[in-house]
Design a protein around this motif. Structure first.
Motif, PDB file in Angstrom:
ATOM      1  N   THR A  74      38.307  48.370  34.684  1.00 37.10           N
ATOM      2  CA  THR A  74      39.012  49.653  34.828  1.00 37.10           C
ATOM      3  C   THR A  74      40.348  49.629  34.090  1.00 37.10           C
ATOM      4  OG1 THR A  74      37.923  50.268  36.882  1.00 37.10           O
ATOM      5  CG2 THR A  74      40.111  51.199  36.513  1.00 37.10           C
ATOM      6  N   PHE A  75      41.015  48.475  34.109  1.00 39.49           N
ATOM      7  CA  PHE A  75      42.275  48.350  33.367  1.00 39.49           C
ATOM      8  C   PHE A  75      42.063  48.683  31.892  1.00 39.49           C
ATOM      9  CE2 PHE A  75      45.008  45.575  30.717  1.00 39.49           C
ATOM     10  CZ  PHE A  75      46.226  46.200  30.982  1.00 39.49           C
TER      11      PHE A  75
ATOM     12  N   SER B  13      36.153  43.771  38.076  1.00 42.33           N
ATOM     13  CA  SER B  13      36.179  45.240  38.139  1.00 42.33           C
ATOM     14  C   SER B  13      37.577  45.776  37.868  1.00 42.33           C
ATOM     15  CB  SER B  13      35.706  45.738  39.508  1.00 42.33           C
ATOM     16  OG  SER B  13      34.303  45.663  39.589  1.00 42.33           O
ATOM     17  N   ALA B  14      38.581  45.063  38.365  1.00 42.56           N
ATOM     18  CA  ALA B  14      39.958  45.474  38.087  1.00 42.56           C
ATOM     19  C   ALA B  14      40.208  45.491  36.577  1.00 42.56           C
ATOM     20  CB  ALA B  14      40.937  44.526  38.794  1.00 42.56           C
TER      21      ALA B  14
ATOM     22  N   ILE C 253      43.760  36.272  41.257  1.00 40.23           N
ATOM     23  CA  ILE C 253      44.419  37.507  40.810  1.00 40.23           C
ATOM     24  C   ILE C 253      45.444  37.216  39.718  1.00 40.23           C
ATOM     25  CG2 ILE C 253      46.120  39.241  41.563  1.00 40.23           C
ATOM     26  CD1 ILE C 253      44.497  39.325  44.272  1.00 40.23           C
TER      27      ILE C 253
ATOM     28  N   ILE D 197      49.398  45.518  44.025  1.00 35.71           N
ATOM     29  CA  ILE D 197      48.301  44.591  44.338  1.00 35.71           C
ATOM     30  C   ILE D 197      48.402  44.085  45.780  1.00 35.71           C
ATOM     31  CG2 ILE D 197      47.489  42.227  43.866  1.00 35.71           C
ATOM     32  CD1 ILE D 197      48.051  42.876  40.838  1.00 35.71           C
ATOM     33  N   MET D 198      49.621  43.740  46.216  1.00 32.79           N
ATOM     34  CA  MET D 198      49.778  43.167  47.558  1.00 32.79           C
ATOM     35  C   MET D 198      49.504  44.186  48.658  1.00 32.79           C
ATOM     36  SD  MET D 198      50.120  40.016  47.213  1.00 32.79           S
ATOM     37  CE  MET D 198      50.339  39.622  48.960  1.00 32.79           C
TER      38      MET D 198
ATOM     39  N   PHE E 266      35.108  45.270  45.896  1.00 32.88           N
ATOM     40  CA  PHE E 266      35.254  44.411  47.075  1.00 32.88           C
ATOM     41  C   PHE E 266      34.339  44.875  48.209  1.00 32.88           C
ATOM     42  CE2 PHE E 266      37.399  43.770  51.226  1.00 32.88           C
ATOM     43  CZ  PHE E 266      37.261  42.397  51.307  1.00 32.88           C
TER      44      PHE E 266
ATOM     45  N   VAL F 129      35.666  40.986  42.060  1.00 28.95           N
ATOM     46  CA  VAL F 129      36.714  41.979  42.341  1.00 28.95           C
ATOM     47  C   VAL F 129      37.718  42.059  41.192  1.00 28.95           C
ATOM     48  CG1 VAL F 129      38.700  42.413  43.859  1.00 28.95           C
ATOM     49  CG2 VAL F 129      36.448  41.932  44.843  1.00 28.95           C
ATOM     50  N   THR F 130      38.126  40.911  40.671  1.00 25.03           N
ATOM     51  CA  THR F 130      39.087  40.932  39.562  1.00 25.03           C
ATOM     52  C   THR F 130      38.423  41.384  38.257  1.00 25.03           C
ATOM     53  OG1 THR F 130      38.748  38.546  39.276  1.00 25.03           O
ATOM     54  CG2 THR F 130      40.670  39.232  40.548  1.00 25.03           C
TER      55      THR F 130
ATOM     56  N   MET G   4      45.420  46.337  47.363  1.00 25.99           N
ATOM     57  CA  MET G   4      44.304  45.415  47.097  1.00 25.99           C
ATOM     58  C   MET G   4      44.283  44.248  48.085  1.00 25.99           C
ATOM     59  SD  MET G   4      43.512  43.652  43.420  1.00 25.99           S
ATOM     60  CE  MET G   4      42.360  42.298  43.285  1.00 25.99           C
ATOM     61  N   MET G   5      45.266  43.350  47.974  1.00 22.69           N
ATOM     62  CA  MET G   5      45.288  42.164  48.839  1.00 22.69           C
ATOM     63  C   MET G   5      45.425  42.579  50.306  1.00 22.69           C
ATOM     64  SD  MET G   5      45.134  38.816  48.205  1.00 22.69           S
ATOM     65  CE  MET G   5      44.121  38.419  49.631  1.00 22.69           C
TER      66      MET G   5
ATOM     67  N   MET H  21      43.304  38.558  36.546  1.00 23.09           N
ATOM     68  CA  MET H  21      43.718  39.959  36.603  1.00 23.09           C
ATOM     69  C   MET H  21      45.128  40.163  36.041  1.00 23.09           C
ATOM     70  SD  MET H  21      43.677  42.340  40.005  1.00 23.09           S
ATOM     71  CE  MET H  21      44.543  43.904  40.042  1.00 23.09           C
TER      72      MET H  21
ATOM     73  N   VAL I  40      43.450  50.659  38.871  1.00 22.59           N
ATOM     74  CA  VAL I  40      42.951  49.283  38.762  1.00 22.59           C
ATOM     75  C   VAL I  40      42.687  48.678  40.146  1.00 22.59           C
ATOM     76  CG1 VAL I  40      43.659  46.941  38.082  1.00 22.59           C
ATOM     77  CG2 VAL I  40      43.902  48.850  36.472  1.00 22.59           C
ATOM     78  N   THR I  41      43.608  48.895  41.076  1.00 27.78           N
ATOM     79  CA  THR I  41      43.413  48.342  42.421  1.00 27.78           C
ATOM     80  C   THR I  41      42.335  49.110  43.184  1.00 27.78           C
ATOM     81  OG1 THR I  41      45.329  49.626  43.172  1.00 27.78           O
ATOM     82  CG2 THR I  41      45.711  47.310  42.630  1.00 27.78           C
TER      83      THR I  41
ATOM     84  N   PHE J 172      33.464  34.343  51.356  1.00 29.79           N
ATOM     85  CA  PHE J 172      34.574  35.238  51.694  1.00 29.79           C
ATOM     86  C   PHE J 172      35.311  34.814  52.954  1.00 29.79           C
ATOM     87  CE2 PHE J 172      36.115  38.932  54.126  1.00 29.79           C
ATOM     88  CZ  PHE J 172      37.192  39.244  53.319  1.00 29.79           C
TER      89      PHE J 172
ATOM     90  N   ALA K 277      39.152  47.554  42.141  1.00 29.61           N
ATOM     91  CA  ALA K 277      39.044  46.253  42.814  1.00 29.61           C
ATOM     92  C   ALA K 277      38.506  46.440  44.229  1.00 29.61           C
ATOM     93  CB  ALA K 277      40.404  45.555  42.842  1.00 29.61           C
TER      94      ALA K 277
ATOM     95  N   ILE L 224      33.057  36.360  45.022  1.00 34.84           N
ATOM     96  CA  ILE L 224      33.643  37.667  45.321  1.00 34.84           C
ATOM     97  C   ILE L 224      34.991  37.877  44.610  1.00 34.84           C
ATOM     98  CG2 ILE L 224      34.737  36.916  47.500  1.00 34.84           C
ATOM     99  CD1 ILE L 224      33.900  39.773  48.574  1.00 34.84           C
TER     100      ILE L 224
ATOM    101  N   ILE M 129      42.020  43.634  51.494  1.00 38.30           N
ATOM    102  CA  ILE M 129      41.156  42.446  51.569  1.00 38.30           C
ATOM    103  C   ILE M 129      41.520  41.635  52.815  1.00 38.30           C
ATOM    104  CG2 ILE M 129      40.657  40.215  50.471  1.00 38.30           C
ATOM    105  CD1 ILE M 129      41.011  41.696  47.729  1.00 38.30           C
ATOM    106  N   ASN M 130      42.829  41.483  53.060  1.00 41.48           N
ATOM    107  CA  ASN M 130      43.271  40.718  54.230  1.00 41.48           C
ATOM    108  C   ASN M 130      42.910  41.409  55.548  1.00 41.48           C
ATOM    109  OD1 ASN M 130      44.277  38.450  52.983  1.00 41.48           O
ATOM    110  ND2 ASN M 130      46.372  39.242  52.810  1.00 41.48           N
TER     111      ASN M 130
END
Lengths: 202, 202
Positions: free
Chosen positions: B136-137, B132-133, B85, A85-86, A137, B129-130, A89-90, B89, A129-130, B73, A133, B125, A93-94
């Motif tokens: 799919t999960f 959709s995660a 998250i 995720i970090m 996003f 995003v979570t 995904m994150m 999530m 899953v990510t 955002f 996301a 947002i 996003i970052n």
């Protein structure tokens, strides 16, 4: 000619993206920084901000990295989920969240997801899953970007160039040449697409 | 009659789900534990494990909670992303990951996402995003569950019962009665659906 930042430039996906960036001045970056212009760790928001400050003016970001843990679901720890995720995904996003402060008017971000979110395989649930996301996003964040900044995501199947590594875990998949995936990045950077998931599958 | 755990039982979505669980013995739980049989904090894997150990034998989990931060955002911090998250999530992933060790053979998990991942609105947002995660999960994890355990997710639009709170931020949305959403949870718990995203929209 645009100034395009390519993150993960030395990886197979980075090399694929590079084939679509021939018209541009490409600034390369990666986690190690090896054989690249800059070093960036997308899992660390401080590293991301320091990177954009150092690079200065630019028109596009093409990200081709997102590290995933591969494991059967029942054996996957929370820590493995969080490290995926970090990064995938994150981290992405970052890149948009911080990068939009620095990118030129009308610039673009092109992110990376992956086809396993619509074609599941064993071991790849965190990747899938990510990826979903990030697909969502890109669709959502495009509606919020200031200054005509665009955001898209390339969702590719496995590369021919990576088939020797991933082929065994992906029976029934048809790999595609990196040059075809490069065209998806080119359409995102040079076109007017916005909020699009650009699938490259065969 | 099945023994069904309902998480978030006192919330509006929990009450909606409850309308579909009339044939079952329902064990209620929530973060505060107020007016419920048990307390559980889905953002904490230790709380989740302690909860399942305490409850003992059960046939189904229906989760109706997932806390999201609502923010534009460009104003949303990494911390706000991560708190969303960790609840909507990772929290739901952990419910299945840990719960599958304790649930009876042929049991089911029903998770919650939300329609904003296909109908985006400002401020939502992280929710989108979570969601959709988690969609799919559910699709992917169903392919990996042992002992005929099923996993689905209910993806509802806004409830009539919550329209006074959310209506203003959702112009052009048609709320649906909680009882209709309850039927989606009922189809998941009592039916044979597996790996399905059950949309309830109007």
């Amino acid at each position: 000619m645009k100034k395009v930042i390519l993150i993960g430039a030395q990886g197979k996906m980075g090399q694929a993206a590079l084939t679509g960036l021939g018209n541009h001045q490409v600034i390369t970056a990666s986690r190690s920084g090896k054989d690249c212009d800059y070093q960036i760790d997308i899992t660390d928001e401080n590293s991301i901000r320091a990177f954009f400050k150092k690079v200065g003016s630019f028109d596009a970001v093409v990200n081709t990295v997102g590290a995933c843990e591969y494991e059967h679901f029942v054996d996957m720890s929370e820590q493995q989920w969080l490290s995926t995720i970090m990064s995938k995904m994150m981290g992405q996003i970052n890149l948009v969240r911080i990068g939009q402060e620095y990118i030129n008017d009308g610039g673009s971000f092109t992110l990376i997801s992956g086809i396993l979110n619509v074609k599941p395989i064993p071991l790849a649930i965190a990747d899938a899953v990510t990826s979903s996301a990030i697909d969502t996003f890109a669709k959502c964040v495009a509606l919020e970007m200031p200054r005509n900044i665009r955001v898209n995501v390339v969702n590719p199947t496995v590369l021919e160039e990576a088939w020797d590594v991933y082929g065994e875990m992906m029976p029934g998949f048809q790999p595609v040449p990196g040059k075809l995936v490069g065209k998806a990045f080119e359409r995102s950077v040079d076109g007017f697409l916005n909020g699009e998931v650009i699938f490259v599958d065969a």
